[in-house]
Design a protein around this motif. Structure first.
Motif, short mmCIF file in Angstrom:
data_model
loop_
_atom_site.label_atom_id
_atom_site.label_comp_id
_atom_site.label_asym_id
_atom_site.label_seq_id
_atom_site.Cartn_x
_atom_site.Cartn_y
_atom_site.Cartn_z
N SER A 1 4.48 2.43 11.46
CA SER A 1 4.52 3.90 11.39
C SER A 1 5.90 4.34 10.91
CB SER A 1 4.21 4.51 12.76
OG SER A 1 5.20 4.15 13.69
N PRO A 2 5.96 5.19 9.89
CA PRO A 2 7.25 5.63 9.36
C PRO A 2 7.93 6.61 10.30
CG PRO A 2 5.47 6.77 8.23
CD PRO A 2 4.82 5.79 9.17
N GLY B 1 14.97 4.92 14.65
CA GLY B 1 13.90 4.68 15.61
C GLY B 1 12.75 5.65 15.35
N GLY B 2 11.93 5.88 16.37
CA GLY B 2 10.79 6.77 16.20
C GLY B 2 9.70 6.17 15.33
N GLY B 3 9.77 4.88 15.08
CA GLY B 3 8.88 4.17 14.16
C GLY B 3 9.69 3.18 13.36
N SER C 1 0.82 -1.22 0.00
CA SER C 1 0.00 0.00 0.00
C SER C 1 0.85 1.27 0.00
CB SER C 1 -0.94 -0.01 1.22
OG SER C 1 -0.18 -0.08 2.40
N GLY C 2 2.18 1.10 -0.17
CA GLY C 2 3.04 2.28 -0.29
C GLY C 2 3.64 2.77 1.02
N HIS C 3 3.35 2.07 2.15
CA HIS C 3 3.95 2.47 3.42
C HIS C 3 5.43 2.13 3.44
CE1 HIS C 3 -0.36 2.01 4.83
NE2 HIS C 3 -0.06 3.25 5.13
N LYS C 4 6.23 3.05 3.96
CA LYS C 4 7.69 2.85 3.97
C LYS C 4 8.11 2.00 5.16
CE LYS C 4 9.02 7.00 1.43
NZ LYS C 4 9.50 6.23 0.28
N TYR C 5 8.96 1.01 4.89
CA TYR C 5 9.53 0.18 5.96
C TYR C 5 10.76 0.84 6.60
CZ TYR C 5 6.87 -3.83 4.07
OH TYR C 5 5.89 -4.68 3.64
N GLY C 6 11.34 1.83 5.91
CA GLY C 6 12.58 2.44 6.41
C GLY C 6 13.81 1.70 5.93
N ASN D 1 0.49 -7.77 19.06
CA ASN D 1 0.79 -6.44 19.63
C ASN D 1 1.05 -5.38 18.57
OD1 ASN D 1 1.15 -6.61 22.83
ND2 ASN D 1 1.82 -8.56 21.92
N GLY D 2 0.52 -5.61 17.37
CA GLY D 2 0.59 -4.58 16.33
C GLY D 2 1.92 -4.45 15.62
N VAL D 3 2.75 -5.50 15.71
CA VAL D 3 4.05 -5.49 15.01
C VAL D 3 4.00 -6.52 13.88
CG1 VAL D 3 6.53 -5.97 15.21
CG2 VAL D 3 5.32 -4.78 17.08
N LYS D 4 4.33 -6.08 12.68
CA LYS D 4 4.29 -6.99 11.52
C LYS D 4 5.67 -7.61 11.29
CE LYS D 4 3.41 -7.13 6.54
NZ LYS D 4 3.05 -6.38 5.34
#
Length: 358
Positions: free
Chosen positions: A226-227, A320-322, A114-119, A345-348
């Motif tokens: 979250s990026p 960090g920070g996401g 969906s275009g979300h950045k993994y970093g 716990n919301g971690v993929k």
């Protein structure tokens, strides 16, 4: 048609300290890529097509040292591609080569569907894939070091805060120990000499060293969804320089920790690797408390706690920070238990492999 690819990256240790020349970090290349394909143009005009930006191909012409793109909006979005071409062609021209027209296409799978950045360092991989494609297109057989330096020079023309570790591991792949160069010195060289001269010189502070991971070691990667904004976080941390005693202590602690971590790699000592990963997390937490930038967000803290509970050594990855966190385990460990609890716990879990070159 020529196709080249450059992998994404993740930092394992030494974040923030790596922005200072000579302070080492450890990174990995992962098997997600920016791919560049290049072929001859049959007309006196070239084109650039970025599938990653969902762009139609845009035509370009040369005006002395500059690549001029027909669409101004596209030119902004393609600035990394264009700058990489410009720097490479300065080098080729200085070598007495005749420039050719070509069609260049860029594609990427560094982000999620969906275009979300993994970093994973997409701009670095773009620069490296373009330089590698042009290197093959012009049959220059450049060394990894020259490919790295050309990509860095392009990057420095666009931004100044990057340590360029992402560029190094995108070129060298695998596990890498890296420290950045004296940016002011390189900047001055770029202004005063030709690209070719800058490539030939030793860059003060630069250290690039491939590593081999201990046997039975595996790295698990979790994504918070979250990026993070690395330049913002790095600039906030740089403010700590106003307290030289604290900042200097942070740098020395990070340096000592990463040196011991590199030694653990070289002596096939998995427990030593885990011990230093945990220590590096503590060092970054102390610095985070001083800078108050929330490097280890609540989700990243949970990711780390779950990894530790199952016998892994965990920390944030990169700024960090996401973005991502990592857990180093013995491969006999039940990684599925970690993945399952992360998901609750919301971690993929990102089931990427370490990429060791073609």
């Amino acid at each position: 048609m020529i196709e080249t690819k450059a992998p994404g990256k993740l930092y394992i240790a030494g974040e923030y300290a790596v922005t200072e020349p000579g302070y080492k970090s450890i990174l990995i290349a992962v098997d997600r890529f920016v791919t560049a394909t290049i072929e001859d143009s049959e007309v006196a005009q070239g084109s650039i097509h970025s599938k990653a930006l969902h762009h139609e191909p845009v035509n370009f012409k040369r005006n002395e040292d500059q690549i001029v793109v027909s669409d101004l909006h596209a030119a902004k979005q393609l600035k990394y591609v264009i700058t990489a071409i410009e720097v490479f062609e300065q080098y080729a021209r200085n070598k007495g080569m005749e420039l050719k027209h070509f069609h260049l296409t860029i594609d990427s799978n560094l982000d999620d569907a969906s275009g979300h950045k993994y970093g994973l360092g997409s701009s670095a991989a773009v620069l490296v894939s373009v330089v590698k494609a042009l290197n093959e297109f012009y049959q220059l057989n450049l060394s990894n070091l020259f490919i790295y330096k050309l990509a860095v020079i392009a990057n420095m023309k666009l931004q100044s805060l990057s340590s360029c570790g992402d560029i190094a591991v995108s070129v060298y792949t695998g596990w890498l120990a890296y420290s950045t160069f004296d940016h002011e010195w390189v900047k001055q060289q770029i202004e005063e000499t030709s690209v070719n001269e800058v490539l030939k010189k030793n860059w003060p502070g630069l250290h690039i060293e491939p590593l081999q991971a201990p046997e039975n070691m595996e790295i698990l990667i979790g994504w918070t969804g979250s990026p993070a904004s690395s330049p913002h976080l790095v600039s906030e941390v740089k403010r700590l320089k106003s307290d030289p005693s604290f900042y200097g202590r942070f740098l020395e602690q990070s340096h000592a920790c990463v040196e011991k971590l590199i030694h653990a790699f070289k002596t096939n000592h998995l427990k030593g690797v885990q011990q230093m990963v945990r220590l590096n997390r503590t060092i970054i937490q102390q610095m985070d408390a001083e800078a108050t930038v929330d490097i280890e967000t609540p989700t990243l803290k949970t990711l780390c706690e779950i990894g530790e509970k199952h016998g892994g050594a965990s920390k944030t990855s990169g700024a960090g920070g996401g973005d991502c966190g990592i857990t180093i385990i013995n491969n006999e460990c039940d990684k599925q238990a970690i993945y399952d609890e992360w998901l609750q716990n919301g971690v993929k879990p990102l089931e990427f492999n370490i990429y060791h070159g073609q």
